[in-house]
Design an enzyme around this catalytic site. Structure first.
Site, PDB file in Angstrom:
ATOM      1  N   HIS A  64      34.976  -1.198 -19.322  1.00 50.98           N
ATOM      2  CA  HIS A  64      36.187  -0.816 -18.604  1.00 50.98           C
ATOM      3  C   HIS A  64      36.038  -1.006 -17.095  1.00 50.98           C
ATOM      4  O   HIS A  64      36.987  -1.434 -16.425  1.00 50.98           O
ATOM      5  CB  HIS A  64      36.515   0.648 -18.907  1.00 50.98           C
ATOM      6  CG  HIS A  64      37.793   1.134 -18.305  1.00 50.98           C
ATOM      7  ND1 HIS A  64      39.030   0.759 -18.783  1.00 50.98           N
ATOM      8  CD2 HIS A  64      38.037   1.964 -17.268  1.00 50.98           C
ATOM      9  CE1 HIS A  64      39.969   1.338 -18.065  1.00 50.98           C
ATOM     10  NE2 HIS A  64      39.404   2.072 -17.134  1.00 50.98           N
ATOM     11  N   HIS A 101      46.388   1.959 -19.786  1.00 51.16           N
ATOM     12  CA  HIS A 101      45.960   3.292 -20.213  1.00 51.16           C
ATOM     13  C   HIS A 101      46.167   3.368 -21.719  1.00 51.16           C
ATOM     14  O   HIS A 101      46.930   4.194 -22.231  1.00 51.16           O
ATOM     15  CB  HIS A 101      46.727   4.383 -19.466  1.00 51.16           C
ATOM     16  CG  HIS A 101      45.828   5.372 -18.820  1.00 51.16           C
ATOM     17  ND1 HIS A 101      46.069   6.729 -18.801  1.00 51.16           N
ATOM     18  CD2 HIS A 101      44.650   5.211 -18.168  1.00 51.16           C
ATOM     19  CE1 HIS A 101      45.100   7.346 -18.158  1.00 51.16           C
ATOM     20  NE2 HIS A 101      44.227   6.447 -17.764  1.00 51.16           N
TER      21      HIS A 101
END
Length: 705
Positions: A34, A80
């Site tokens: 990430h 998200h």
């Protein structure tokens, strides 16, 4: 959280000792997929990121492009995804908050949001639960902070059933004097944590976002989801304006993935500096937090600022004025990144090694097989009616009517058209914004589908009379350790990069989200692209017909059916359509036509094909009488989703033909005052009243209301 054995060995070699628990956790988060893009960074050099208009390219919290000599736009996009599956409302809401703070960290004021959302099949109850929760989270947060959500996209595909995608882009406005970056400037300057108090929410969020979703993720991973406070974010927006106005900020970074440890180490590393931080000085929401919790908590509505020592009192005064917390937690140094807590050194490592030392992955990839030709035999009228009501082509009014899209008084074109148009009055220019992707396209053909995504977004901008200025991407994929999944991901990167280059549109920033796998399997490779374009003034044609003109199709008359919603709904396969050889010429021609005074409506052809595009233009007061003739199959004429085309209503067809040069133009028919769509194709005439079309296209609203 745990550091992998191979990474552990690298850290030990660099430090010359075993890492402390806080160091191990910090490395594990900052070296996660990430944060570090370990599987994707080797591919991202394919993107062209430079032009005369690019002021700040990839690598900062947001990109910056020049709208004119005095006005800059900031532009960024984030995902998200995992949090929005575990907790749809808070996951989506904090996604909005994060991309807005990325905008603030550049010294800019946020003026527009765009959300691109992807869910499993609409008919499934769980998909509707996620859909409703995500939309509610976005609307609540955006409406509370006073930043309009002006455009976006929604797609339903069975690959997202166990892993929805929530991609949010933000546009801000700044000028050269106010511009701030995330690069630490000078040793001796203070580091100030500004905004909400730190709690335990969001612990390990970066590592959580770098793993496949487990079957029990909705309960077991809930602590990794942050909880937002939009009212505090609104105060932060206005406080940030005061700080920038008073030249109190030397550099800035918002606290997102990996919390304070991520933001502060990345900020000093980017400037080739280090830091001394006392974690006990951090203002806290919860008692007895330990060093690791303070360092990695992803509590929302927080910024870290680099501030001159003599300005710390002024910064604290601004915080007090807006009822926000403020802690001087340390200072910039020329040494290592060092954190202490209760008299003990818990982190002591080179900042650049923390932020940029993660080794890249060398992964195998396998390209997808070409699609065979296996076309269905269908009843045209029944197929047309199915497409009008399908959630992927039906009206998305249920979504955007929940967003305050006019707050700020800059929205010149509301949601529902091909792109939004935002008035930047200081520059006297309109900014067109389009955002989205089509999983049917990239599932069928990752490379060609991604090229089509880029062309469609550029076409949407051109329909507003704007010319593309820059793009940001959110590259979503499954587990890259699977060769077929990584092959699809490689395909969307190359396809997006190639088409953006052909369109002369630099990709100035973006985000990568991998490991979007669940018990139901990997998602389709999904290259969300957000494009901004600019034009003089704020006027643009809409998609609604005026009812008194000639209808022209600008661009190729038809294409194959590969990737179309028609095949997804009725079965069958086909090759993906062949895209225009000179896409930039097509986009420029459409922008020119959209700006002609004799052009009364423009609508791009994409999801659902020409048939759906025509139906979407019909109103109660304006109808269409059209004929589709040629050598193609009737269903290809109606339902091919070949992008780079638009239906134009004009009172001067000759002016359109003259303006577009060698770009193909086909006369489809005329508009009238009938309020009825009449389309003749293959010897059959399809006819629908506006009320019938509206009823079909209201499928989502009827179901959810």
């Amino acid at each position: 959280m745990s550091l992998s054995p191979s990474d552990h060995d690298l850290v030990v070699s660099e430090l010359g000792r075993e890492p402390t628990p806080a160091e191990a956790a910090l490395f594990e988060n900052l070296w996660s997929e990430h944060c570090a893009y370990r599987s994707s960074r080797p591919l991202l050099s394919a993107f062209d990121s430079e032009s005369d208009d690019v002021v700040v390219g990839p690598g900062d919290d947001a990109a910056v492009v020049a709208l004119d000599d005095d006005t800059y736009l900031t532009f960024g996009i984030e995902s998200h995804n995992h949090p929005s599956y575990v907790d749809p409302f808070d996951g989506a809401a904090t996604g909005v908050g994060g991309i807005v703070r990325d905008t603030l960290s550049m010294g800019a004021y946020p003026v527009a949001l765009a959300d691109s959302l992807y869910f499993g099949d609409f008919d499934r109850e769980h998909s509707q639960y996620l859909f409703e929760g995500v939309v509610e989270g976005i609307s609540h947060y955006g409406n509370c902070i006073g930043v309009p959500t002006v455009t976006g996209s929604v797609a339903f595909h069975d690959g997202y059933e166990g892993n929805p995608l929530v991609n949010v882009a933000c546009v801000g406005v700044v000028d050269e004097e106010r511009l701030v970056t995330a690069e630490a400037q000078e040793a001796g300057n203070k580091l100030v944590l500004f905004g909400n108090a730190t709690g335990r929410d969001g612990l390990g969020g970066a590592s959580f976002a770098s793993e496949d979703l487990a079957e029990d993720a909705e309960t077991e991973d809930r602590p990794a989801v942050q909880v937002g406070d939009p009212y505090a974010e609104k105060l932060l927006i206005e406080a940030n304006e005061r700080l920038v106005d008073e030249s109190l900020v030397q550099s800035a970074r918002d606290l997102g993935a990996a919390g304070l440890g991520g933001a502060s180490s990345e900020l000093v590393a980017k400037g080739g500096k280090g830091a001394d931080i006392e974690l006990g000085r951090v203002h806290q929401r919860e008692p007895k937090m330990n060093a690791l919790e303070i360092l990695l908590a992803e509590s929302q509505e927080r910024m870290v600022y680099e501030v001159r020592p003599e300005d710390t009192e002024a910064v604290a005064a601004v915080a007090d004025r807006f009822d926000l917390g403020c802690s001087v937690i340390g200072e910039v140094t020329d040494g290592n990144y060092v954190c202490t807590f209760e008299g003990e050194t818990v982190v002591d490592a080179p900042a650049e090694y923390l932020a940029d030392g993660a080794p890249m992955n060398n992964l195998d990839s396998v390209e997808s097989e070409p699609r065979t030709h296996d076309l269905p035999e269908t009843d045209l009228a029944a197929a047309f009616e199915t497409l009008l009501a399908h959630p992927n082509t039906a009206s998305k009014e249920w979504v955007y009517r929940q967003y305050d899209h006019e707050v700020g008084n800059r929205t010149a074109k509301r949601p529902g058209d091909d792109a939004a148009l935002v008035a930047i009055r200081d520059a006297g220019r309109g900014v067109a914004i389009s955002s989205g992707a089509d999983p049917n396209w990239t599932d069928a053909a990752p490379y060609e589908g991604a090229r089509a995504v880029a062309l469609e977004n550029a076409t949407n901008v051109a329909a507003m009379g704007a010319r593309p200025l820059a793009a940001v991407d959110c590259l979503n994929g499954g587990n890259p350790e699977k060769p077929d999944v990584y092959g699809g991901f490689r395909g969307i990167v190359d396809g997006l990069a190639e088409m953006c280059s052909a369109l002369d549109t630099p990709v100035v920033g973006g985000n990568v989200s991998l490991y979007n796998d669940s018990a139901t399997g990997p998602i389709a490779p999904t290259p969300t692209l957000a494009v901004v374009g600019s034009k003089e003034g704020y006027d643009a044609p809409g998609t609604d017909l005026a009812g008194d003109g000639t209808l022209l199709l600008v661009g190729e008359q038809s294409g194959t059916l590969g990737g179309s919603q028609y095949l997804a709904s009725h079965g069958g396969t086909d090759a993906f359509p062949t895209l225009p050889e000179e896409p930039a010429t097509v986009v420029d021609a459409l922008a020119t036509v959209a700006n002609q005074s004799t052009t009364t409506a423009v609508h791009d052809v994409s999801h659902g094909g020409v048939g759906v595009a025509l139906a979407e233009m019909v109103t109660d007061d304006a109808g269409i009488d059209a004929t589709l003739d040629g050598d193609a199959r009737p269903d290809e004429f109606l339902f091919s989703e070949l992008p780079g085309r638009a239906v134009v209503e004009t009172t001067d067809p000759g002016a359109v033909r003259e303006a577009v040069g060698d770009v193909p133009v086909t006369e489809l028919g005329t508009s009238d005052r009938s309020g009825t769509l009449s389309v003749s194709v293959g010897g059959e005439t399809l006819e629908y009243a506006s009320e019938t079309i509206a009823e079909a296209r209201g499928h989502i609203t009827r179901t959810l209301d």
